[in-house]
Design a protein around this motif. Structure first.
Motif, PDB file in Angstrom:
ATOM      1  N   THR A 156      20.790 -13.021 -66.969  1.00 34.36           N
ATOM      2  CA  THR A 156      20.681 -14.274 -66.223  1.00 34.36           C
ATOM      3  C   THR A 156      22.067 -14.814 -65.898  1.00 34.36           C
ATOM      4  N   GLY A 157      22.153 -15.512 -64.785  1.00 37.27           N
ATOM      5  CA  GLY A 157      23.390 -16.181 -64.418  1.00 37.27           C
ATOM      6  C   GLY A 157      23.147 -17.638 -64.099  1.00 37.27           C
ATOM      7  N   ASN A 158      21.974 -17.916 -63.521  1.00 38.50           N
ATOM      8  CA  ASN A 158      21.655 -19.267 -63.066  1.00 38.50           C
ATOM      9  C   ASN A 158      20.641 -19.959 -63.971  1.00 38.50           C
ATOM     10  N   PHE A 159      20.309 -19.317 -65.092  1.00 32.15           N
ATOM     11  CA  PHE A 159      19.420 -19.842 -66.126  1.00 32.15           C
ATOM     12  C   PHE A 159      17.965 -19.929 -65.672  1.00 32.15           C
ATOM     13  N   ILE A 209       6.305 -15.513 -77.945  1.00 33.42           N
ATOM     14  CA  ILE A 209       7.651 -14.963 -77.802  1.00 33.42           C
ATOM     15  C   ILE A 209       8.461 -15.362 -79.031  1.00 33.42           C
ATOM     16  N   LYS A 210       9.019 -14.359 -79.713  1.00 34.24           N
ATOM     17  CA  LYS A 210       9.826 -14.640 -80.896  1.00 34.24           C
ATOM     18  C   LYS A 210      11.262 -14.986 -80.504  1.00 34.24           C
ATOM     19  N   GLN A 211      11.895 -14.108 -79.724  1.00 33.30           N
ATOM     20  CA  GLN A 211      13.272 -14.340 -79.299  1.00 33.30           C
ATOM     21  C   GLN A 211      13.386 -14.266 -77.783  1.00 33.30           C
ATOM     22  N   LEU A 212      14.137 -15.182 -77.220  1.00 32.80           N
ATOM     23  CA  LEU A 212      14.620 -15.076 -75.850  1.00 32.80           C
ATOM     24  C   LEU A 212      16.106 -14.794 -75.951  1.00 32.80           C
ATOM     25  N   VAL A 213      16.512 -13.577 -75.623  1.00 30.77           N
ATOM     26  CA  VAL A 213      17.922 -13.185 -75.708  1.00 30.77           C
ATOM     27  C   VAL A 213      18.531 -13.285 -74.323  1.00 30.77           C
ATOM     28  N   LEU A 214      19.490 -14.166 -74.172  1.00 25.92           N
ATOM     29  CA  LEU A 214      20.153 -14.389 -72.895  1.00 25.92           C
ATOM     30  C   LEU A 214      21.328 -13.423 -72.780  1.00 25.92           C
ATOM     31  N   ALA A 215      21.290 -12.576 -71.753  1.00 25.25           N
ATOM     32  CA  ALA A 215      22.370 -11.622 -71.510  1.00 25.25           C
ATOM     33  C   ALA A 215      23.230 -12.107 -70.357  1.00 25.25           C
ATOM     34  N   THR A 216      24.509 -12.268 -70.601  1.00 24.44           N
ATOM     35  CA  THR A 216      25.448 -12.640 -69.542  1.00 24.44           C
ATOM     36  C   THR A 216      26.481 -11.533 -69.367  1.00 24.44           C
ATOM     37  N   ASN A 217      27.239 -11.624 -68.289  1.00 22.79           N
ATOM     38  CA  ASN A 217      28.395 -10.737 -68.167  1.00 22.79           C
ATOM     39  C   ASN A 217      29.643 -11.505 -68.615  1.00 22.79           C
ATOM     40  N   LEU A 230      27.164 -19.567 -70.377  1.00 23.86           N
ATOM     41  CA  LEU A 230      25.896 -19.800 -71.064  1.00 23.86           C
ATOM     42  C   LEU A 230      25.932 -19.260 -72.494  1.00 23.86           C
ATOM     43  N   GLU A 231      26.595 -18.136 -72.691  1.00 20.32           N
ATOM     44  CA  GLU A 231      26.723 -17.608 -74.051  1.00 20.32           C
ATOM     45  C   GLU A 231      27.522 -18.573 -74.921  1.00 20.32           C
ATOM     46  N   ARG A 232      28.602 -19.126 -74.385  1.00 20.97           N
ATOM     47  CA  ARG A 232      29.415 -20.071 -75.175  1.00 20.97           C
ATOM     48  C   ARG A 232      28.640 -21.342 -75.479  1.00 20.97           C
ATOM     49  N   PHE A 233      27.801 -21.759 -74.545  1.00 22.89           N
ATOM     50  CA  PHE A 233      26.953 -22.921 -74.800  1.00 22.89           C
ATOM     51  C   PHE A 233      26.019 -22.657 -75.985  1.00 22.89           C
ATOM     52  N   ILE A 234      25.396 -21.498 -75.989  1.00 24.12           N
ATOM     53  CA  ILE A 234      24.423 -21.194 -77.033  1.00 24.12           C
ATOM     54  C   ILE A 234      25.094 -20.883 -78.366  1.00 24.12           C
ATOM     55  N   ARG A 235      26.208 -20.194 -78.348  1.00 30.80           N
ATOM     56  CA  ARG A 235      26.876 -19.810 -79.599  1.00 30.80           C
ATOM     57  C   ARG A 235      27.739 -20.931 -80.180  1.00 30.80           C
ATOM     58  N   GLU A 236      28.419 -21.671 -79.290  1.00 34.03           N
ATOM     59  CA  GLU A 236      29.429 -22.615 -79.758  1.00 34.03           C
ATOM     60  C   GLU A 236      29.138 -24.065 -79.413  1.00 34.03           C
ATOM     61  N   GLY A 237      28.154 -24.308 -78.534  1.00 34.28           N
ATOM     62  CA  GLY A 237      27.858 -25.675 -78.151  1.00 34.28           C
ATOM     63  C   GLY A 237      28.849 -26.251 -77.165  1.00 34.28           C
ATOM     64  N   ILE A 238      29.472 -25.390 -76.368  1.00 32.18           N
ATOM     65  CA  ILE A 238      30.420 -25.837 -75.339  1.00 32.18           C
ATOM     66  C   ILE A 238      29.932 -25.337 -73.989  1.00 32.18           C
ATOM     67  N   TYR A 239      29.644 -26.264 -73.095  1.00 33.56           N
ATOM     68  CA  TYR A 239      29.226 -25.912 -71.745  1.00 33.56           C
ATOM     69  C   TYR A 239      30.370 -26.306 -70.814  1.00 33.56           C
ATOM     70  N   LYS A 240      31.186 -25.318 -70.453  1.00 33.90           N
ATOM     71  CA  LYS A 240      32.405 -25.598 -69.696  1.00 33.90           C
ATOM     72  C   LYS A 240      32.731 -24.408 -68.799  1.00 33.90           C
ATOM     73  N   ASP A 269      15.855 -21.747 -79.989  1.00 33.33           N
ATOM     74  CA  ASP A 269      15.189 -21.465 -78.712  1.00 33.33           C
ATOM     75  C   ASP A 269      15.683 -20.174 -78.081  1.00 33.33           C
ATOM     76  N   ILE A 270      17.003 -19.972 -78.098  1.00 30.36           N
ATOM     77  CA  ILE A 270      17.618 -18.891 -77.328  1.00 30.36           C
ATOM     78  C   ILE A 270      18.796 -18.321 -78.113  1.00 30.36           C
ATOM     79  N   THR A 271      18.949 -17.007 -78.120  1.00 31.51           N
ATOM     80  CA  THR A 271      20.163 -16.373 -78.600  1.00 31.51           C
ATOM     81  C   THR A 271      20.878 -15.749 -77.402  1.00 31.51           C
ATOM     82  N   ALA A 272      22.135 -15.384 -77.572  1.00 31.43           N
ATOM     83  CA  ALA A 272      22.909 -14.948 -76.407  1.00 31.43           C
ATOM     84  C   ALA A 272      23.869 -13.825 -76.765  1.00 31.43           C
ATOM     85  N   TYR A 273      24.201 -13.053 -75.739  1.00 32.32           N
ATOM     86  CA  TYR A 273      25.159 -11.951 -75.899  1.00 32.32           C
ATOM     87  C   TYR A 273      25.871 -11.739 -74.576  1.00 32.32           C
TER      88      TYR A 273
END
Length: 467
Positions: A256-259, A275-283, A288-298, A359-363
């Motif tokens: 995903t790129g635009n969520f 659904i157990k896990q929604l894994v968000l894959a970014t490049n 979005l990964e930093r938002f989910i892992r670190e709580g920073i949306y920038k 809700d969501i994990t990310a990589y």
């Protein structure tokens, strides 16, 4: 069922009005007043339905019978008649735990066809029923534009303009848009990136007088109908798995790129899909990964990658997730979005990050890892992935989730659309005939600078308005 805005200043509206509004007139995104839930018994009762039948059942929960039952069935039937697979979206099993849902069997070989073929037909239906002029305006990072154009080209009462970033989409994506010669299609190639194009779209939809004068309608994932149509394939994937495999719940890995794609899965989960896990894959554009892992949306520096449809910094559907994260509190959402506009970033507490990760994990997938995944799966399974689908598979593997039961990874595009990346690996592929023939067609597009006034000038000369 009524619909409202994430910012709380749109009076509850019906399904057709919601569809036509697209972006909320208060700048928010449209959501249902309540999310209908499907019981386990009802869900299992849908297990033997075709994709088209399943879509009818899900949409019927939202449409308020504003579209007569037979009309809705015909719209759905027509929308998927051009898909090359009899299953519409075939599910391919690669190993005991990993299944790939192929979303690319539509006319433009991308997952966007799943929603946009239906939306194009629905716009044509509304235009005819209401005798209205419909002018569609959208931005694309590559696939949305081709699919949207395919869905409405040549249709009476509809004109479509798509903005795409000049030189930042794949060659096939560009050709699928710009070789269309129908007079109701305008392609604007913008000297900027996707976020620039999308920002212009949001500004024009927020200009109520301009939007009203030109009857602007949205086909991007800011339109809730797009989200709803995409949520159907989460139900479908779950129900296509054997009962003994899906009994403990299913995980999804989602490029995903635009969520929008992952928010569709979030909606399906809230409706009742186990659904157990929604894994968000970014490049490498990994806001979005930093938002989910670190709580920073920038947003940070824009990077061009092998998966250009995900080269996005500002995710349009992020606000919809915030709305539910804050307990459907429109005041909190408005405050946070105003803060983001003023400061260019949002931060979240440790407690909030913990809730987000429920809700969501990310990589995040690097360019190198993306290519390695394509090569590995070609060698191991003789299965060729496009770079976006490869990000989904890499996230499934890299996040260490292989032992958590059944995983469905979304394959979002045919590899022929991104042959530039495939050729780096020395892999030769045979193009589908509909793609091969693009290379001999003349192109038609207008190159414009990233200046709103220049874009508006093009739109004013292109769109028809009621006299």
């Amino acid at each position: 069922m009524k619909f409202k805005s994430t910012r709380g200043k749109v009076s509850p509206i019906g399904f057709i009005d919601m569809f036509l509004m697209g972006l909320g007139e208060d700048g928010g995104l449209i959501v249902p007043e309540t999310i209908p839930t499907v019981s386990e018994e009802q869900l299992e009762g849908w297990a033997k339905l075709s994709y088209q039948e399943l879509m009818f059942e899900i949409f019927s929960l939202f449409t308020n019978e504003e579209i007569p039952e037979q009309d809705l069935k015909e719209l759905i039937k027509e929308s998927y008649a051009g898909f090359t697979s009899p299953d519409v979206l075939p599910l391919t099993t690669l190993n005991d735990s990993l299944h790939v849902l192929e979303l690319f069997h539509g006319p433009t070989f991308a997952f966007k066809d799943v929603a946009l073929q239906f939306m194009g037909n629905l716009y044509a239906y509304v235009a005819k029923k209401q005798n209205k002029v419909i002018n569609i305006l959208g931005a694309t990072s590559g696939d949305t534009g081709a699919s949207a154009i395919s869905s409405v080209r040549g249709k009476e009462g509809i004109q479509i303009c798509i903005l795409h970033p000049n030189g930042k989409v794949s060659l096939v994506q560009e050709l699928q848009m710009t070789t269309v010669q129908d007079d109701n299609v305008l392609n604007l190639s913008v000297n900027g990136n996707f976020d620039d194009c999308q920002q212009t779209i949001k500004e024009l939809f927020a200009d109520i007088s301009f939007k009203t004068k030109y009857h602007l309608r949205a086909i991007n994932s800011i339109n809730f109908v797009r989200i709803l149509a995409q949520s159907v394939y989460y139900f479908y994937a779950y129900l296509q798995l054997p009962a003994n495999i899906r009994s403990g719940g299913v995980n999804f890995s989602i490029p995903t790129g635009n969520f929008g794609n992952i928010f569709s899965g979030y909606l399906a989960k809230k409706m009742g899909v186990p659904i157990k896990q929604l894994v968000l894959a970014t490049n490498e554009n990994n806001i979005l990964e930093r938002f989910i892992r670190e709580g920073i949306y920038k947003p940070e520096g824009f990077l061009s990658t092998h998966s250009p449809s995900m080269d996005i910094q500002i995710a349009s559907n992020f606000e919809r997730y915030l709305y539910y994260f804050y307990g459907e509190d429109a005041v909190s959402v408005t405050a946070r979005m105003e803060q983001f506009k003023a400061e260019g970033q949002l931060t979240f507490t440790a407690e909030e990050v913990a809730r987000i990760q429920q809700d969501i994990t990310a990589y995040s997938v690097s360019n190198e890892e993306c290519l390695e995944t394509i090569q590995t799966y070609q060698d191991r399974y003789n299965y060729l992935l496009d770079p976006h689908s490869a990000c989904g598979i890499a996230a499934y593997e890299g996040a260490g989730n292989q032992d958590d039961g059944a995983f469905v990874s979304l394959a979002t595009a045919h590899p022929a659309k991104f042959d530039e990346a495939i050729r780096i690996l020395g892999i030769e592929q045979k193009f589908p005939e509909r793609i091969q023939e693009l290379f001999n067609k003349p192109q038609r597009q207008v190159i414009v600078d990233n200046v709103t006034a220049d874009i508006v000038e093009q739109l004013e000369s292109f769109y028809k308005v009621d006299k």
